[in-house]
Design a protein around this motif. Structure first.
Motif, PDB file in Angstrom:
ATOM      1  N   VAL A  46       0.850  -1.191   0.000  1.00  0.00           N
ATOM      2  CA  VAL A  46       0.000   0.000   0.000  1.00  0.00           C
ATOM      3  C   VAL A  46       0.885   1.239   0.000  1.00  0.00           C
ATOM      4  CG1 VAL A  46      -1.754   1.293   1.283  1.00  0.00           C
ATOM      5  CG2 VAL A  46      -1.832  -1.219   1.233  1.00  0.00           C
ATOM      6  N   ARG A  47       0.568   2.168  -0.878  1.00  0.00           N
ATOM      7  CA  ARG A  47       1.274   3.443  -0.944  1.00  0.00           C
ATOM      8  C   ARG A  47       0.244   4.567  -0.976  1.00  0.00           C
ATOM      9  NH1 ARG A  47       4.951   0.745   0.254  1.00  0.00           N
ATOM     10  NH2 ARG A  47       6.743   0.139  -0.986  1.00  0.00           N
ATOM     11  N   VAL A  48       0.403   5.525  -0.086  1.00  0.00           N
ATOM     12  CA  VAL A  48      -0.427   6.725  -0.080  1.00  0.00           C
ATOM     13  C   VAL A  48       0.422   7.849  -0.657  1.00  0.00           C
ATOM     14  CG1 VAL A  48      -1.690   8.364   1.358  1.00  0.00           C
ATOM     15  CG2 VAL A  48      -1.799   5.912   1.885  1.00  0.00           C
ATOM     16  N   LEU A  49      -0.085   8.467  -1.706  1.00  0.00           N
ATOM     17  CA  LEU A  49       0.679   9.463  -2.448  1.00  0.00           C
ATOM     18  C   LEU A  49       0.343  10.872  -1.964  1.00  0.00           C
ATOM     19  CD1 LEU A  49       0.301   7.964  -6.028  1.00  0.00           C
ATOM     20  CD2 LEU A  49       1.979   7.434  -4.265  1.00  0.00           C
ATOM     21  N   PRO A  50       1.352  11.601  -1.501  1.00  0.00           N
ATOM     22  CA  PRO A  50       1.103  12.970  -1.031  1.00  0.00           C
ATOM     23  C   PRO A  50       0.752  13.909  -2.185  1.00  0.00           C
ATOM     24  CG  PRO A  50       3.455  12.482  -0.994  1.00  0.00           C
ATOM     25  CD  PRO A  50       2.754  11.213  -1.379  1.00  0.00           C
ATOM     26  N   GLY A  51      -0.174  14.810  -1.909  1.00  0.00           N
ATOM     27  CA  GLY A  51      -0.547  15.812  -2.895  1.00  0.00           C
ATOM     28  C   GLY A  51      -1.346  15.272  -4.059  1.00  0.00           C
ATOM     29  N   CYS A  52      -2.057  14.157  -3.848  1.00  0.00           N
ATOM     30  CA  CYS A  52      -2.831  13.536  -4.918  1.00  0.00           C
ATOM     31  C   CYS A  52      -4.275  13.350  -4.471  1.00  0.00           C
ATOM     32  CB  CYS A  52      -2.253  12.174  -5.291  1.00  0.00           C
ATOM     33  SG  CYS A  52      -0.554  12.247  -5.885  1.00  0.00           S
ATOM     34  N   GLY A  53      -5.186  13.451  -5.446  1.00  0.00           N
ATOM     35  CA  GLY A  53      -6.601  13.245  -5.189  1.00  0.00           C
ATOM     36  C   GLY A  53      -7.050  11.864  -5.640  1.00  0.00           C
ATOM     37  N   HIS A  54      -8.332  11.753  -5.971  1.00  0.00           N
ATOM     38  CA  HIS A  54      -8.909  10.466  -6.344  1.00  0.00           C
ATOM     39  C   HIS A  54      -8.543  10.053  -7.773  1.00  0.00           C
ATOM     40  CE1 HIS A  54     -11.680   7.112  -5.983  1.00  0.00           C
ATOM     41  NE2 HIS A  54     -12.222   7.452  -7.146  1.00  0.00           N
ATOM     42  N   ALA A  55      -8.363  11.005  -8.659  1.00  0.00           N
ATOM     43  CA  ALA A  55      -8.077  10.710 -10.069  1.00  0.00           C
ATOM     44  C   ALA A  55      -6.576  10.488 -10.258  1.00  0.00           C
ATOM     45  CB  ALA A  55      -8.583  11.844 -10.955  1.00  0.00           C
ATOM     46  N   LEU A  56      -6.051   9.495  -9.597  1.00  0.00           N
ATOM     47  CA  LEU A  56      -4.603   9.267  -9.533  1.00  0.00           C
ATOM     48  C   LEU A  56      -3.877   9.225 -10.874  1.00  0.00           C
ATOM     49  CD1 LEU A  56      -4.425   6.670  -6.643  1.00  0.00           C
ATOM     50  CD2 LEU A  56      -3.528   8.996  -6.630  1.00  0.00           C
ATOM     51  N   PRO A  57      -4.359   8.476 -11.866  1.00  0.00           N
ATOM     52  CA  PRO A  57      -3.582   8.369 -13.103  1.00  0.00           C
ATOM     53  C   PRO A  57      -3.405   9.691 -13.846  1.00  0.00           C
ATOM     54  CG  PRO A  57      -5.259   6.658 -13.011  1.00  0.00           C
ATOM     55  CD  PRO A  57      -5.536   7.603 -11.884  1.00  0.00           C
ATOM     56  N   VAL A  58      -4.294  10.646 -13.599  1.00  0.00           N
ATOM     57  CA  VAL A  58      -4.172  11.949 -14.251  1.00  0.00           C
ATOM     58  C   VAL A  58      -3.597  12.970 -13.271  1.00  0.00           C
ATOM     59  CG1 VAL A  58      -5.430  13.803 -15.420  1.00  0.00           C
ATOM     60  CG2 VAL A  58      -6.114  11.423 -15.772  1.00  0.00           C
ATOM     61  N   ASP A  59      -4.099  12.977 -12.050  1.00  0.00           N
ATOM     62  CA  ASP A  59      -3.696  13.972 -11.055  1.00  0.00           C
ATOM     63  C   ASP A  59      -2.223  13.847 -10.682  1.00  0.00           C
ATOM     64  OD1 ASP A  59      -4.343  16.161  -9.444  1.00  0.00           O
ATOM     65  OD2 ASP A  59      -5.024  14.944  -7.767  1.00  0.00           O
ATOM     66  N   CYS A  60      -1.717  12.638 -10.620  1.00  0.00           N
ATOM     67  CA  CYS A  60      -0.321  12.384 -10.219  1.00  0.00           C
ATOM     68  C   CYS A  60       0.310  11.340 -11.135  1.00  0.00           C
ATOM     69  CB  CYS A  60      -0.288  11.934  -8.765  1.00  0.00           C
ATOM     70  SG  CYS A  60      -0.774  13.243  -7.626  1.00  0.00           S
ATOM     71  N   ALA A  61       0.233  11.608 -12.417  1.00  0.00           N
ATOM     72  CA  ALA A  61       0.657  10.631 -13.418  1.00  0.00           C
ATOM     73  C   ALA A  61       2.100  10.169 -13.242  1.00  0.00           C
ATOM     74  CB  ALA A  61       0.461  11.219 -14.820  1.00  0.00           C
ATOM     75  N   ASP A  62       3.016  11.082 -12.965  1.00  0.00           N
ATOM     76  CA  ASP A  62       4.428  10.692 -12.858  1.00  0.00           C
ATOM     77  C   ASP A  62       4.649   9.722 -11.704  1.00  0.00           C
ATOM     78  OD1 ASP A  62       5.022  12.274 -15.038  1.00  0.00           O
ATOM     79  OD2 ASP A  62       5.755  13.958 -13.842  1.00  0.00           O
ATOM     80  N   GLN A  63       4.111  10.045 -10.531  1.00  0.00           N
ATOM     81  CA  GLN A  63       4.271   9.162  -9.369  1.00  0.00           C
ATOM     82  C   GLN A  63       3.638   7.802  -9.620  1.00  0.00           C
ATOM     83  OE1 GLN A  63       3.463  10.876  -5.368  1.00  0.00           O
ATOM     84  NE2 GLN A  63       3.015  12.749  -6.515  1.00  0.00           N
ATOM     85  N   VAL A  64       2.422   7.811 -10.166  1.00  0.00           N
ATOM     86  CA  VAL A  64       1.705   6.563 -10.421  1.00  0.00           C
ATOM     87  C   VAL A  64       2.447   5.714 -11.444  1.00  0.00           C
ATOM     88  CG1 VAL A  64      -0.436   5.603 -11.363  1.00  0.00           C
ATOM     89  CG2 VAL A  64      -0.539   7.487  -9.722  1.00  0.00           C
ATOM     90  N   THR A  65       2.911   6.319 -12.512  1.00  0.00           N
ATOM     91  CA  THR A  65       3.638   5.573 -13.544  1.00  0.00           C
ATOM     92  C   THR A  65       4.878   4.900 -12.983  1.00  0.00           C
ATOM     93  OG1 THR A  65       2.794   7.052 -15.261  1.00  0.00           O
ATOM     94  CG2 THR A  65       4.773   5.783 -15.782  1.00  0.00           C
ATOM     95  N   LEU A  66       5.651   5.618 -12.179  1.00  0.00           N
ATOM     96  CA  LEU A  66       6.855   5.022 -11.581  1.00  0.00           C
ATOM     97  C   LEU A  66       6.529   3.843 -10.679  1.00  0.00           C
ATOM     98  CD1 LEU A  66       8.914   8.238 -10.682  1.00  0.00           C
ATOM     99  CD2 LEU A  66       9.462   6.517 -12.429  1.00  0.00           C
ATOM    100  N   LEU A  67       5.507   3.994  -9.849  1.00  0.00           N
ATOM    101  CA  LEU A  67       5.129   2.905  -8.936  1.00  0.00           C
ATOM    102  C   LEU A  67       4.566   1.709  -9.697  1.00  0.00           C
ATOM    103  CD1 LEU A  67       3.623   5.091  -6.100  1.00  0.00           C
ATOM    104  CD2 LEU A  67       5.641   3.614  -5.907  1.00  0.00           C
ATOM    105  N   LEU A  68       3.745   1.960 -10.699  1.00  0.00           N
ATOM    106  CA  LEU A  68       3.195   0.855 -11.487  1.00  0.00           C
ATOM    107  C   LEU A  68       4.290   0.113 -12.245  1.00  0.00           C
ATOM    108  CD1 LEU A  68      -0.094   2.394 -12.974  1.00  0.00           C
ATOM    109  CD2 LEU A  68       0.151   0.928 -10.974  1.00  0.00           C
ATOM    110  N   ALA A  69       5.208   0.857 -12.839  1.00  0.00           N
ATOM    111  CA  ALA A  69       6.307   0.229 -13.582  1.00  0.00           C
ATOM    112  C   ALA A  69       7.178  -0.614 -12.652  1.00  0.00           C
ATOM    113  CB  ALA A  69       7.153   1.297 -14.286  1.00  0.00           C
ATOM    114  N   ALA A  70       7.502  -0.104 -11.491  1.00  0.00           N
ATOM    115  CA  ALA A  70       8.309  -0.860 -10.527  1.00  0.00           C
ATOM    116  C   ALA A  70       7.567  -2.113 -10.075  1.00  0.00           C
ATOM    117  CB  ALA A  70       8.663   0.032  -9.331  1.00  0.00           C
TER     118      ALA A  70
END
Length: 151
Positions: free
Chosen positions: A124-148
């Protein structure tokens, strides 16, 4: 991978819960929503409001103007039983990545920990400064975590 998912046996936000009411929910579903209402709701999904572009808002609003889509939405909400889903989580042994925005305005961030407790092999990872629309709102953070996670 679960991105701020529904699935726990807890009430949804009021705007979804009201759709479950036999007469009121069906009437509201039939009345539909204005573009302005949808725009407000979509913007509420984001911390980075500038990402809620007119094109994104229209792509959310326009499908809701079709009668069959509205009927399907109402039928879906009326038929949901998250208790079945929540019980099934305990038997899900595949590695699962659960991501949640710390400023989620739709589902409480505390639910992230509940998914972590219920899924035997969850990260489980809680992303700071992000809302519910994660793939758009925090695309860079989400992409890195998904790729890893997928590696």
């Amino acid at each position: 991978m679960l991105l701020a998912p529904s699935g726990l046996d807890e009430p949804d936000v009021w705007s979804w819960e009201i759709l479950k009411q036999p007469l009121i929910g069906e009437a509201l579903a039939k009345l539909g929503t204005s573009r302005g209402m949808v725009e407000s709701a979509v913007r509420g999904l984001f911390v980075h409001k500038e990402l809620a572009t007119p094109q994104l808002i229209d792509s959310t609003w326009i499908p809701g103007t079709y009668r069959d889509n509205v009927r399907s939405l109402y039928a879906l909400e009326r038929g949901l039983d998250w208790s079945v889903t929540e019980k099934a989580l305990l038997s899900m042994h595949r590695p699962t990545l659960v991501l949640w925005g710390d400023q989620d305005s739709v589902l409480p961030v505390a639910q992230a920990a509940r998914f972590g407790d219920l899924l035997p092999n969850a990260t489980v990872r809680v992303l700071p400064g992000c809302g519910h629309a994660l793939p758009v709102d925090c695309a860079d953070q989400v992409t890195l975590l998904l790729a890893a996670f997928l590696r």
